[in-house]
Design a protein around this motif. Sequence first.
Motif, PDB file in Angstrom:
ATOM      1  N   GLU A 156      63.604 -18.304 -14.297  1.00 51.77           N
ATOM      2  CA  GLU A 156      62.467 -18.173 -15.217  1.00 51.77           C
ATOM      3  C   GLU A 156      61.461 -17.152 -14.700  1.00 51.77           C
ATOM      4  O   GLU A 156      60.793 -16.476 -15.485  1.00 51.77           O
ATOM      5  CB  GLU A 156      61.797 -19.536 -15.413  1.00 51.77           C
ATOM      6  CG  GLU A 156      62.347 -20.327 -16.570  1.00 51.77           C
ATOM      7  CD  GLU A 156      63.847 -20.497 -16.481  1.00 51.77           C
ATOM      8  OE1 GLU A 156      64.552 -20.065 -17.406  1.00 51.77           O
ATOM      9  OE2 GLU A 156      64.332 -21.046 -15.480  1.00 51.77           O
ATOM     10  N   ILE A 157      61.379 -17.026 -13.365  1.00 56.78           N
ATOM     11  CA  ILE A 157      60.506 -15.994 -12.790  1.00 56.78           C
ATOM     12  C   ILE A 157      61.017 -14.610 -13.212  1.00 56.78           C
ATOM     13  O   ILE A 157      60.240 -13.722 -13.577  1.00 56.78           O
ATOM     14  CB  ILE A 157      60.488 -16.110 -11.244  1.00 56.78           C
ATOM     15  CG1 ILE A 157      59.976 -17.485 -10.810  1.00 56.78           C
ATOM     16  CG2 ILE A 157      59.661 -15.007 -10.622  1.00 56.78           C
ATOM     17  CD1 ILE A 157      58.538 -17.742 -11.096  1.00 56.78           C
ATOM     18  N   PHE A 158      62.324 -14.481 -13.180  1.00 56.39           N
ATOM     19  CA  PHE A 158      62.973 -13.247 -13.630  1.00 56.39           C
ATOM     20  C   PHE A 158      62.633 -12.974 -15.098  1.00 56.39           C
ATOM     21  O   PHE A 158      62.238 -11.870 -15.482  1.00 56.39           O
ATOM     22  CB  PHE A 158      64.483 -13.405 -13.389  1.00 56.39           C
ATOM     23  CG  PHE A 158      65.404 -12.646 -14.296  1.00 56.39           C
ATOM     24  CD1 PHE A 158      65.638 -11.299 -14.098  1.00 56.39           C
ATOM     25  CD2 PHE A 158      66.057 -13.303 -15.325  1.00 56.39           C
ATOM     26  CE1 PHE A 158      66.509 -10.611 -14.922  1.00 56.39           C
ATOM     27  CE2 PHE A 158      66.933 -12.615 -16.146  1.00 56.39           C
ATOM     28  CZ  PHE A 158      67.155 -11.269 -15.949  1.00 56.39           C
ATOM     29  N   MET A 159      62.740 -14.010 -15.917  1.00 55.53           N
ATOM     30  CA  MET A 159      62.448 -13.872 -17.345  1.00 55.53           C
ATOM     31  C   MET A 159      60.985 -13.482 -17.549  1.00 55.53           C
ATOM     32  O   MET A 159      60.661 -12.589 -18.345  1.00 55.53           O
ATOM     33  CB  MET A 159      62.784 -15.210 -18.012  1.00 55.53           C
ATOM     34  CG  MET A 159      62.514 -15.321 -19.479  1.00 55.53           C
ATOM     35  SD  MET A 159      60.903 -15.988 -19.887  1.00 55.53           S
ATOM     36  CE  MET A 159      61.013 -17.665 -19.356  1.00 55.53           C
ATOM     37  N   PHE A 198      58.993 -10.293 -19.407  1.00 61.95           N
ATOM     38  CA  PHE A 198      57.931 -10.443 -20.405  1.00 61.95           C
ATOM     39  C   PHE A 198      56.646  -9.772 -19.939  1.00 61.95           C
ATOM     40  O   PHE A 198      55.900  -9.219 -20.758  1.00 61.95           O
ATOM     41  CB  PHE A 198      57.681 -11.925 -20.726  1.00 61.95           C
ATOM     42  CG  PHE A 198      58.599 -12.453 -21.790  1.00 61.95           C
ATOM     43  CD1 PHE A 198      59.858 -12.898 -21.466  1.00 61.95           C
ATOM     44  CD2 PHE A 198      58.201 -12.473 -23.104  1.00 61.95           C
ATOM     45  CE1 PHE A 198      60.714 -13.356 -22.443  1.00 61.95           C
ATOM     46  CE2 PHE A 198      59.052 -12.934 -24.091  1.00 61.95           C
ATOM     47  CZ  PHE A 198      60.311 -13.375 -23.764  1.00 61.95           C
ATOM     48  N   GLY A 199      56.383  -9.813 -18.632  1.00 57.87           N
ATOM     49  CA  GLY A 199      55.203  -9.142 -18.102  1.00 57.87           C
ATOM     50  C   GLY A 199      55.281  -7.646 -18.358  1.00 57.87           C
ATOM     51  O   GLY A 199      54.326  -7.021 -18.832  1.00 57.87           O
ATOM     52  N   ALA A 200      56.452  -7.071 -18.081  1.00 59.87           N
ATOM     53  CA  ALA A 200      56.644  -5.642 -18.317  1.00 59.87           C
ATOM     54  C   ALA A 200      56.492  -5.324 -19.801  1.00 59.87           C
ATOM     55  O   ALA A 200      55.863  -4.335 -20.185  1.00 59.87           O
ATOM     56  CB  ALA A 200      58.026  -5.225 -17.824  1.00 59.87           C
ATOM     57  N   VAL A 207      52.962 -10.182 -12.539  1.00 59.15           N
ATOM     58  CA  VAL A 207      53.026 -11.440 -13.284  1.00 59.15           C
ATOM     59  C   VAL A 207      54.003 -12.410 -12.628  1.00 59.15           C
ATOM     60  O   VAL A 207      53.720 -13.599 -12.452  1.00 59.15           O
ATOM     61  CB  VAL A 207      53.421 -11.185 -14.756  1.00 59.15           C
ATOM     62  CG1 VAL A 207      53.628 -12.497 -15.483  1.00 59.15           C
ATOM     63  CG2 VAL A 207      52.359 -10.376 -15.452  1.00 59.15           C
ATOM     64  N   SER A 208      55.164 -11.878 -12.233  1.00 55.42           N
ATOM     65  CA  SER A 208      56.174 -12.737 -11.602  1.00 55.42           C
ATOM     66  C   SER A 208      55.655 -13.334 -10.308  1.00 55.42           C
ATOM     67  O   SER A 208      55.804 -14.536 -10.060  1.00 55.42           O
ATOM     68  CB  SER A 208      57.429 -11.928 -11.294  1.00 55.42           C
ATOM     69  OG  SER A 208      58.235 -11.879 -12.424  1.00 55.42           O
ATOM     70  N   ALA A 257      61.446  -9.584 -10.889  1.00 56.73           N
ATOM     71  CA  ALA A 257      60.776  -8.877 -11.982  1.00 56.73           C
ATOM     72  C   ALA A 257      61.427  -7.524 -12.216  1.00 56.73           C
ATOM     73  O   ALA A 257      61.628  -7.111 -13.369  1.00 56.73           O
ATOM     74  CB  ALA A 257      59.297  -8.715 -11.659  1.00 56.73           C
ATOM     75  N   VAL A 258      61.763  -6.814 -11.121  1.00 57.11           N
ATOM     76  CA  VAL A 258      62.476  -5.535 -11.279  1.00 57.11           C
ATOM     77  C   VAL A 258      63.780  -5.776 -12.037  1.00 57.11           C
ATOM     78  O   VAL A 258      64.136  -5.041 -12.968  1.00 57.11           O
ATOM     79  CB  VAL A 258      62.755  -4.909  -9.898  1.00 57.11           C
ATOM     80  CG1 VAL A 258      63.612  -3.665 -10.052  1.00 57.11           C
ATOM     81  CG2 VAL A 258      61.444  -4.562  -9.209  1.00 57.11           C
TER      82      VAL A 258
END
Lengths: 577, 319
Positions: free
Chosen positions: B41-44, B48-50, B83-84, B223-224
């Motif tokens: 979910e951190i990845f997701m 969404f942050g990007a 965000v992540s 996040a990347v």
Amino acid sequence: MIKLPFSDPQLQRLQFPARLAGTVGLAAAMLSVFMPWAYRSQALDDMTFWGAPSPLQWHFFALTLLGVGFLAVPFLGRARLKRWARIAAWNDAARAVSIGALVATVFAIGGIALATGGLVNTEAGVWIAFVGSLVATAASLVLPSSPEPTLGRLRSPSWLQILVITLGLAAVLFAAMFMLDLDDPGAFFLYVVLVVAIVLALKEFGAFGWLATAAALNKRVLVFGAFTAAFAFPFTQGGSDANMSIAAQVLVFAATALGLNIVIGLVGLLDLGYIAFLGAGAFTAAVLSGSAFATIGWTPPFIVTVLIAGTVSALLGLLIGTPTLRVSGDYLAIVTLAFGEIFRLTMRNLDGNDGPDLTHGPNGIPGIPDLQFGNFNFGDPQFFFGIETGRFANYFWLMLVVLGLIIVVFTNLNRSRIGRGWVAIREDELAAEAMGVNTFSLKLLAFAGGAFLAGVAGSVKAHMDTSVVPEQYVFLESAFLVAAVVLGGMGTVMGVLIGATILKVLPEKLRFFSDYRLLLFGLLMVFMMRFRPEGIIADERRQLEFHEDDDELAEEVEEELIIHQAHYNPDPKKGDA
Amino acid sequence: MEFFLQQLINGLSLGALYALIAVGYTVVYGIVQLINFAHGEIFMIGAFGAFTVWMVLGQPTDWGVSLSLLVLLPLMLLGGVLVSIGTALLTERVAYRPLRNAPRLAPLISAIGVSVFLQEFIRLFYGQIPGFPDSKRAIPFPIIEGISGESIQIGGVLIQMPALFTVVALGVCTVFLWYFVNRTRTGRAMIATSQDPDVSRLMGINVDKTIMAAFAVGAGLAAVAGVAHGLRYSNIDFRMGFLAGLKAFTAAVLGGIGNINGAVVGGLVLGVTESMATAYIPGQFGGSAWKDVWAFVLLILVLVFRPQGLLGAKVVDRA
């Protein structure tokens, strides 16, 4: 406890007026139910009459009546109350009632205002109840806290114990019936608040301590009574299937959760793909059901199907368990999760296109016929003594038998050599192994055994739902099963039954809420783990594991063990505590 | 041969995506022995942050090819990473830290709760921001000119630009990670803590901060990966973390959980296995319908034959 800005002597002097004010306040709240609470009838249940309280108002009456008793009886004084003054927690119970009544009135006012478009539609009655509860809450905060109630040590005649158990079961049956009939979400919430308040007040009073002793002494009566009450449940529904379908689903869910409870609660292995075992059982039963869409022509009698379904699930459990149970327990969680996905994807793919046609892919197998035992078809409504019961009532009774068997297996295993081995593994696997417990095979037994039970439940579910679709067996369902076990109390039967009921009934009753269901579910898991990891009903040993540093709790548990021992073995020479 | 090379390239780029996420599992597990179930979910949330950065900055003006690639993409990456990391630190503080001394089941269940909560939070509330697309469905990821949908041809092999981006990102991140772990104080504190938290504390290492650093590093890489996923599949949705997280965990176990190099190798191996299984398994059990199944079968096989993983990290069991 809230700190009050009074010194101890001041509190001493305030006690009598506070008790008086509280009694008057709660009495006023109690009597307010004979006045109308709402101007219009569509709010909650109809609360618009003089002198004729609605059912919810009667519940409020019962709650405040309890409170008046808790506050007023101590007026008699210590001398006349004798030991009753000490063994029950009058003040704490009164506080619980007052706060509960306050919350309930706030809910009632809010509910009326929301349902009828404004506070205008509230009547004087509900405000009297509100002010009365507010006064009582303030007053009960002034009263000193009672010492720990010791009602559990009270010796009482066994006819009284049996009577109370019977009445208690009847009350539970009535509450379940009443709750399932409430369609209005506001009324449902208010009802839950009232019931929780009553239960908490009785708990504070120490009644459950007594009840636990009584239940331990009359275990057979309790078990027999509980099953009688559950068997009687369909008769209260007047032939309607709407609630019975929920009730039957609850039983399937509870049976599966109990199977999972062996794995999580007793052995401490986290299985995140448990729904796949239910699914394996359901698909096996569906394929063998003789449905027009079944892909195997052979249709054995249902008893055989059940065994095959359970065996298929257990074999899958062995297949997954053998590699993963050798390594650290953390892997198991993810491997079972992966297995759950494999199962779902495989069932989706076996559609004749991407694999052999076994399950018709995403469409699943519909049109599964009702069960047939001899001449008895589960699809037919039954008549007993002129009361009609519908199709789901039949499945409800069948599931009740299955559930009963699972409970018997569970409790007996729990007390056996195997169960002790499981608990030892849960508490410290290395130490258990050093003590000669065969950890691997015991873990495998639990894993495969749990899978077998889920397969059995699944085979009934297939016939009950009349169709089996891969998308019924997604990860979220596994998560819900885990949640039922965690919420109710790992390792306990009662807790898991309660957890399963809460998790299945609430979404059915709170449909307007369904969008936020999962959000709250996630929060609930986090907060449960943080604040009450042992669940609603705590297994004592388990509770200690979660609160290792809590010496007070350890002593409490030990003391309780001694009391129980004294009850079981009244002759101290025989007892070896 | 060209077909094989093509599959290899596809597999490596997919594997790079898994590897970026897998690092987060491995780093956290290495230090606190917790399977951070919410890592998917951190990845997701990184994706969404990007996307949010793009909604705020990228939409109204057309900045042209080079600017969008040079300015907007780094900004999106930065936004997603921040965000992540924020989310990861918050969950660590709220859901994991209070449970650090609890039985091992407790943080795992708490992590499931966090995972469900974060998914639902995005599903329910992200679309509520005025002007933002409905988050209950898949959201088309912005087109970054020069990357999205473009490809280069080398010999007979076609390399998609998003795939190249993922591989390059993995390369850069691996170098960064190597430097961070081996050359900085915090990184070495992480190694020390993973070996023995009690002794590290005696040596003056702030274990809480080190654990937070581990969560932050994992979240940043995730996040990347989120941005790479968006570019690759040109849409994002609230569910994307579940399967990706599961695969990445598989990759971490494959390489040997707790071993950072292992996570990278495991990710690449998993990616290649998946694409080879899709291409070469004949008959009905081949094809993309079964690729996830083969990935998980690989996980189970590894646990049977080499539970310590390919690179053989020491299996830490502190009972």
